[in-house]
Design a protein around this motif. Structure first.
Motif, PDB file in Angstrom:
ATOM      1  N   THR A 124      -1.954  -4.551  -3.525  1.00 34.65           N
ATOM      2  CA  THR A 124      -2.978  -4.756  -2.278  1.00 34.65           C
ATOM      3  C   THR A 124      -2.200  -3.802  -1.287  1.00 34.65           C
ATOM      4  N   LEU A 125      -3.106  -3.739  -0.263  1.00 34.41           N
ATOM      5  CA  LEU A 125      -2.929  -2.920   0.709  1.00 34.41           C
ATOM      6  C   LEU A 125      -1.517  -3.501   1.452  1.00 34.41           C
ATOM      7  N   GLU A 126      -1.643  -4.712   1.990  1.00 31.96           N
ATOM      8  CA  GLU A 126      -0.382  -5.386   2.705  1.00 31.96           C
ATOM      9  C   GLU A 126       0.815  -5.226   1.703  1.00 31.96           C
ATOM     10  N   TYR A 127       0.761  -5.406   0.503  1.00 32.65           N
ATOM     11  CA  TYR A 127       2.226  -5.236  -0.416  1.00 32.65           C
ATOM     12  C   TYR A 127       2.615  -3.758  -0.088  1.00 32.65           C
ATOM     13  N   VAL A 128       1.564  -2.797  -0.243  1.00 34.99           N
ATOM     14  CA  VAL A 128       1.888  -1.347  -0.081  1.00 34.99           C
ATOM     15  C   VAL A 128       2.559  -1.164   1.333  1.00 34.99           C
ATOM     16  N   LEU A 129       1.914  -1.682   2.299  1.00 33.73           N
ATOM     17  CA  LEU A 129       2.470  -1.320   3.623  1.00 33.73           C
ATOM     18  C   LEU A 129       3.721  -2.101   3.827  1.00 33.73           C
ATOM     19  N   ASN A 130       4.090  -3.317   3.286  1.00 34.27           N
ATOM     20  CA  ASN A 130       5.269  -3.939   3.420  1.00 34.27           C
ATOM     21  C   ASN A 130       6.505  -3.392   2.870  1.00 34.27           C
ATOM     22  N   VAL A 131       6.136  -2.800   1.798  1.00 34.45           N
ATOM     23  CA  VAL A 131       7.137  -1.898   1.059  1.00 34.45           C
ATOM     24  C   VAL A 131       7.429  -0.615   1.845  1.00 34.45           C
ATOM     25  N   GLY A 132       6.347  -0.087   2.340  1.00 35.60           N
ATOM     26  CA  GLY A 132       6.329   0.962   3.035  1.00 35.60           C
ATOM     27  C   GLY A 132       7.278   0.850   4.295  1.00 35.60           C
ATOM     28  N   ILE A 133       7.094  -0.335   4.947  1.00 38.27           N
ATOM     29  CA  ILE A 133       8.036  -0.628   6.114  1.00 38.27           C
ATOM     30  C   ILE A 133       9.371  -0.808   5.855  1.00 38.27           C
ATOM     31  N   VAL A 134       9.733  -1.459   4.731  1.00 32.40           N
ATOM     32  CA  VAL A 134      10.937  -1.708   4.257  1.00 32.40           C
ATOM     33  C   VAL A 134      11.763  -0.404   3.837  1.00 32.40           C
ATOM     34  N   LEU A 135      11.031   0.429   3.044  1.00 31.56           N
ATOM     35  CA  LEU A 135      11.530   1.694   2.892  1.00 31.56           C
ATOM     36  C   LEU A 135      11.768   2.715   4.263  1.00 31.56           C
TER      37      LEU A 135
END
Length: 173
Positions: free
Chosen positions: A136-147
């Motif tokens: 999902t877009l939310e998951y991709v954004l969350n992983v992006g923030i962590v990275l």
């Protein structure tokens, strides 16, 4: 000395406050999942920072508290002068408290860095492998923030290491 102790305890108080605030925010958020887990991990990391800041064997406020309360000035610099002497000349002649401080300091620093890297790796691994069946877009954004946070942390550490004067520790080459 009492005023200095208050100042050195300010960061510790800030970590406790921030950790408690993050736990309160977690209870307000109704969404379960990623954000709840992230808030708990951030709160735990703040509480761990309290413990880490109180260690007198690493260059933190705990060291300054120790040297101020027990009136032992220059303990760390004496310990690293001893390390320099051992590495360059093999000379171990010193006061026993300085030698003990050096041994415990080096052990604690190595252990702390190892534990923090292991914990950070597990946290990233847990966040990356807890992905939903469909991206999902939310998951991709969350992983992006962590990275992005990890990249920023790595950059900050590398800048700090580049500015560190290694010659002060091991002598000029």
């Amino acid at each position: 000395p009492a005023q200095r102790v208050k100042i050195w305890l300010a960061g510790i108080y800030a970590n406790v406050f921030l950790g408690c605030l993050l736990l309160l925010i977690r209870h307000v958020i109704t969404d379960t999942g990623f954000y709840q887990d992230l808030l708990v991990k951030l709160a735990i990391s703040n509480f761990l920072m309290v413990v880490a800041n109180l260690y007198p064997f690493v260059p933190t406020d705990g060291y300054y508290l120790l040297t101020t309360i027990f009136k032992i000035p220059n303990l760390r610099s004496d310990a690293f002068e001893l390390l320099k002497s051992i590495l360059l000349r093999g000379d171990i002649r010193t006061r026993l408290p300085v030698l003990m401080y050096l041994i415990v300091s080096v052990t604690v620093i190595v252990k702390a860095v190892t534990m923090q890297m292991r914990w950070l790796g597990k946290m990233v691994q847990e966040l990356l492998y807890s992905r939903p069946a469909h991206l999902t877009l939310e998951y991709v954004l969350n992983v992006g923030i962590v990275l992005l946070l990890l990249i920023a942390l790595t950059y900050a550490i590398s800048r700090r290491l580049r500015r560190f004067r290694w010659s002060n520790l091991f002598g000029s080459s």
